[in-house]
Design an enzyme around this catalytic site. Sequence first.
Site, short mmCIF file in Angstrom:
data_model
loop_
_atom_site.label_atom_id
_atom_site.label_comp_id
_atom_site.label_asym_id
_atom_site.label_seq_id
_atom_site.Cartn_x
_atom_site.Cartn_y
_atom_site.Cartn_z
N TYR A 63 0.70 -1.17 0.03
CA TYR A 63 0.00 0.10 0.06
C TYR A 63 0.78 1.16 0.08
O TYR A 63 1.86 1.26 0.76
CB TYR A 63 -1.05 0.10 1.16
CG TYR A 63 -2.15 -0.84 1.44
CD1 TYR A 63 -3.39 -0.30 0.50
CD2 TYR A 63 -2.22 -2.03 1.78
CE1 TYR A 63 -4.55 -1.02 0.58
CE2 TYR A 63 -3.31 -2.77 1.79
CZ TYR A 63 -4.56 -2.46 1.32
OH TYR A 63 -5.48 -3.14 1.12
N TYR A 101 -1.22 -9.66 1.07
CA TYR A 101 -0.07 -9.15 1.86
C TYR A 101 -0.25 -9.67 3.23
O TYR A 101 -1.38 -10.30 3.66
CB TYR A 101 0.10 -7.74 1.86
CG TYR A 101 -1.12 -6.93 2.42
CD1 TYR A 101 -1.34 -6.67 3.74
CD2 TYR A 101 -2.40 -6.68 1.70
CE1 TYR A 101 -2.48 -6.15 4.24
CE2 TYR A 101 -3.56 -5.86 2.00
CZ TYR A 101 -3.41 -5.74 3.39
OH TYR A 101 -4.51 -5.05 4.05
N ARG A 157 -3.76 -11.50 4.03
CA ARG A 157 -5.06 -11.15 3.34
C ARG A 157 -5.31 -11.67 1.99
O ARG A 157 -4.08 -11.58 1.47
CB ARG A 157 -5.20 -9.47 3.32
CG ARG A 157 -5.14 -8.73 4.51
CD ARG A 157 -6.18 -9.07 5.60
NE ARG A 157 -7.44 -9.28 4.77
CZ ARG A 157 -8.36 -8.39 4.43
NH1 ARG A 157 -8.25 -7.30 4.52
NH2 ARG A 157 -9.69 -8.89 3.98
N HIS A 171 -7.65 -7.93 -2.53
CA HIS A 171 -8.95 -7.37 -2.31
C HIS A 171 -8.92 -5.90 -2.52
O HIS A 171 -7.80 -5.17 -2.55
CB HIS A 171 -9.33 -7.46 -0.83
CG HIS A 171 -8.61 -6.80 0.36
ND1 HIS A 171 -7.42 -7.51 0.79
CD2 HIS A 171 -8.72 -5.70 0.78
CE1 HIS A 171 -6.72 -6.53 1.50
NE2 HIS A 171 -7.53 -5.66 1.65
N HIS A 185 -10.79 -2.35 -1.55
CA HIS A 185 -11.89 -1.80 -0.42
C HIS A 185 -12.89 -1.04 -1.18
O HIS A 185 -12.44 -0.14 -2.17
CB HIS A 185 -11.18 -0.87 0.54
CG HIS A 185 -10.19 -1.55 1.56
ND1 HIS A 185 -10.53 -2.04 2.51
CD2 HIS A 185 -8.93 -2.06 1.43
CE1 HIS A 185 -9.42 -2.60 3.25
NE2 HIS A 185 -8.35 -2.81 2.54
#
Lengths: 205, 246
Positions: free
Chosen positions: B112, B151, B161, B164, B166
Amino acid sequence: MVQSLGYLKELPSQTAGPYVHIGCTPNFSGIEGVYDTDLGSGPLYNDKTKGERITVRGHVFDGAQTPLKDALIEIWQADADGFYNSPSETRGTADPNFFGWARCPGDMATGEFVFETIKPGRVPFNDGRLMAPHITFWIVARGINIGLQTRMYFGDEEEANAQDPVLARIEHKVRVPTLIAEREGDTYTFNIRLQGADETVFFDI
Amino acid sequence: MKNTPPETGGFFARDRAMHPPAYTPWYKTTVLRSPQRALISLDGTKSEVTGPVFGHNMLGELDNDLILNYAKPGEMPIGQRIIVHGRVVDERGKGVSGALVEFWQANAGGRYRHKKETYLAPLDPNFGGFGRTIADDDGYYWFKTIKPGPYPWPNGVNDWRPAHIHFSVFGHGFAQRLITQMYFEGDPLIWICPIVKTIPDEEAIKRLIAPLDMAATVPHDMRAYKFDIVLRGRRSTFFENRKEGN
């Protein structure tokens, strides 16, 4: 068998996670140059907005009395005359210089959120009784699986608060003060406590 | 906008047994961030059935193109090029016109762009990882992006995770406000993820998994995933116990 009602189901909620700022307030998180400004940042009023200018500030605390530093707080409120700037507002036309919605991430060092807004007017409950002036809050963060809805009422509106049909619905009167922000000068302080003895009242709206 | 009168009814009650509960200790952060008292029920008042309306003038031209909205001129991010598209509808199947949809995600390596993120996978200099769009009159929306990577995260000793994206969605009323996550068809990490497993109902989890959509795939360019977003339905005004205009 009978006919199917045919309704769909709402998507289940998931946490906003620790990086909610990337998507909702990128400039705040240091990613500049993609969006001109973050949606909902800055004062809710301009020079032409009617109403009393106020500041609303506070922290969101977890069950260990530690402020959340990664929460995102959104507010939605009526204008100074109690009208919402929304097509679903049928009683009248809201102040065109008041959008009514804003969002603020908690400060990354202290967790504090701040809104520069106006004091809203009174809005009727569904049976026509007037509710006390209030601001609707929605809180998301890492560790919060579904956004929490609450309301902030104003500490200097004692009479209206005493008549408010929503506050009246709270069985444990000792919990009502968790929704009332105390005034000092033009600033109202509204601390939100997620868990514990003085836990804020949250609503299923 | 469609030339139909705005709806003013309250929303269908949320099925809180379908949504994740607040306290899910296998997702550790929820332990101290979950209210312990019951929610106070409140049928929607004007404060909840109304909500902000976002206009196209608030958005930039590339806001729904994550492949280009952060890239240097002439460059592009690395990873699988995809289109994500679908409709924002309510529980009645009715398109939510003008819904604001915001999205954010990691890059192809699971990293991120955030100052508090410390995963050793590198940033992609041409990928910001966020965008937004406004659904059309039928509730339809789409955006272009790079498929995010999985990640690791500090929860269990070895939790990862699933890939995905959000999503943050605004309907017509503030009571419809929803944040959720979209997962990708066939990802084995979905079924062992503590955050996914905050949702008690397997059928509800499946509704967050976007299928590969070959029909919308652009040959030699981009694959596609279809993700319909369902917000709360709305009662018709004739169920309200008040006269118009009070």
